[in-house]
Design a protein around this motif. Structure first.
Motif, short mmCIF file in Angstrom:
data_model
loop_
_atom_site.label_atom_id
_atom_site.label_comp_id
_atom_site.label_asym_id
_atom_site.label_seq_id
_atom_site.Cartn_x
_atom_site.Cartn_y
_atom_site.Cartn_z
N GLY A 35 28.43 15.22 27.19
CA GLY A 35 27.48 14.42 27.94
C GLY A 35 27.79 14.33 29.43
N HIS A 36 28.98 14.76 29.85
CA HIS A 36 29.34 14.74 31.26
C HIS A 36 28.89 16.03 31.95
CE1 HIS A 36 32.60 11.43 31.53
NE2 HIS A 36 31.61 11.07 30.75
N THR A 37 28.58 15.91 33.24
CA THR A 37 28.31 17.08 34.06
C THR A 37 29.67 17.62 34.49
OG1 THR A 37 26.23 16.16 34.84
CG2 THR A 37 27.23 17.89 36.19
N VAL A 38 29.86 18.93 34.33
CA VAL A 38 31.14 19.55 34.66
C VAL A 38 30.89 20.77 35.53
CG1 VAL A 38 33.23 20.64 33.72
CG2 VAL A 38 32.08 18.84 32.42
N PHE A 39 31.64 20.87 36.64
CA PHE A 39 31.57 22.08 37.44
C PHE A 39 32.95 22.43 37.97
CE2 PHE A 39 30.73 18.84 40.68
CZ PHE A 39 31.45 19.29 41.79
N ALA A 40 33.10 23.70 38.31
CA ALA A 40 34.34 24.20 38.91
C ALA A 40 34.00 24.80 40.26
CB ALA A 40 34.97 25.26 38.01
N TYR A 41 34.90 24.61 41.23
CA TYR A 41 34.74 25.17 42.56
C TYR A 41 35.96 26.03 42.85
CZ TYR A 41 34.40 25.69 47.59
OH TYR A 41 34.33 26.21 48.85
N VAL A 42 35.75 27.32 43.08
CA VAL A 42 36.85 28.25 43.29
C VAL A 42 37.32 28.18 44.73
CG1 VAL A 42 37.60 30.65 43.11
CG2 VAL A 42 35.91 29.76 41.50
N ILE A 43 38.65 28.00 44.91
CA ILE A 43 39.26 27.87 46.23
C ILE A 43 39.95 29.16 46.66
CG2 ILE A 43 40.98 26.61 47.59
CD1 ILE A 43 40.52 24.26 45.61
N GLU A 44 40.74 29.75 45.76
CA GLU A 44 41.49 30.97 46.07
C GLU A 44 41.49 31.89 44.86
OE1 GLU A 44 45.50 29.88 47.00
OE2 GLU A 44 44.95 28.77 48.80
N GLY A 45 41.67 33.18 45.12
CA GLY A 45 41.79 34.16 44.05
C GLY A 45 40.47 34.41 43.35
N LYS A 46 40.57 34.97 42.15
CA LYS A 46 39.40 35.26 41.33
C LYS A 46 39.72 34.89 39.89
CE LYS A 46 37.84 39.31 43.92
NZ LYS A 46 37.49 40.74 43.81
#
Length: 154
Positions: A35-46
């Motif tokens: 039920g939660h909104t989840v996101f990831a934000y990439v800072i370095e690398g791949k």
């Protein structure tokens, strides 16, 4: 995570902010709250942000669109929005990956955004920028303390 808690308490959205570094070719898994909104934000690398490395398994936005003819490793400056589920899994690329996981309970309010300021309506945005220009943005009416322009843009 792993018994470590941050200092933020009593937030209505039950939010979670995790700074993750995964060594080269290693796997990271994290249980999410349904039920939660989840996101990831990439800072370095791949990294590969879906176990099967499927290109269209999630929505991604950022500096460039993903070309279906390329591999699906996600690069810095991209955001991955997850659908509701039980966990996320990330496999680091050949040089590792560093990213943020941010999640929280949706509050169902409208969002008006411009630059560093997020409000609920366009009218609130106009007021916020007017206060910013007058150097009163974020002022506490009880103490007259306010956020300075240099604090906002850091």
């Amino acid at each position: 995570m792993n018994g470590i808690e941050g200092s933020v308490r009593e937030i209505v959205t039950d939010s979670e902010y995790i700074d993750v570094t995964v060594p080269a070719e290693e796997k990271f898994s994290h249980i999410t709250i349904p039920g939660h909104t989840v996101f990831a934000y990439v800072i370095e690398g791949k990294g590969y942000f879906e176990e099967g490395r499927e290109l269209c398994a999630f929505e991604a936005e950022g500096r460039r669109y993903i070309d279906p003819s390329e591999n699906c490793a996600i690069e810095p400056g991209n955001v991955i929005l997850y659908t509701d589920g039980d966990f996320i899994e990330v496999i680091a690329g050949e040089k590792g990956v560093k990213f943020l996981i941010i999640s929280g309970k949706p509050i169902g309010e409208p969002v008006a955004w411009y630059g560093p300021i997020v409000m609920n309506t366009q009218e609130e945005l106009k007021t916020a920028f007017e206060e910013y220009r007058k150097n009163t943005f974020g002022a506490d009416p009880k103490t007259s303390n306010h956020v300075t322009k240099s604090q906002i843009w850091k």
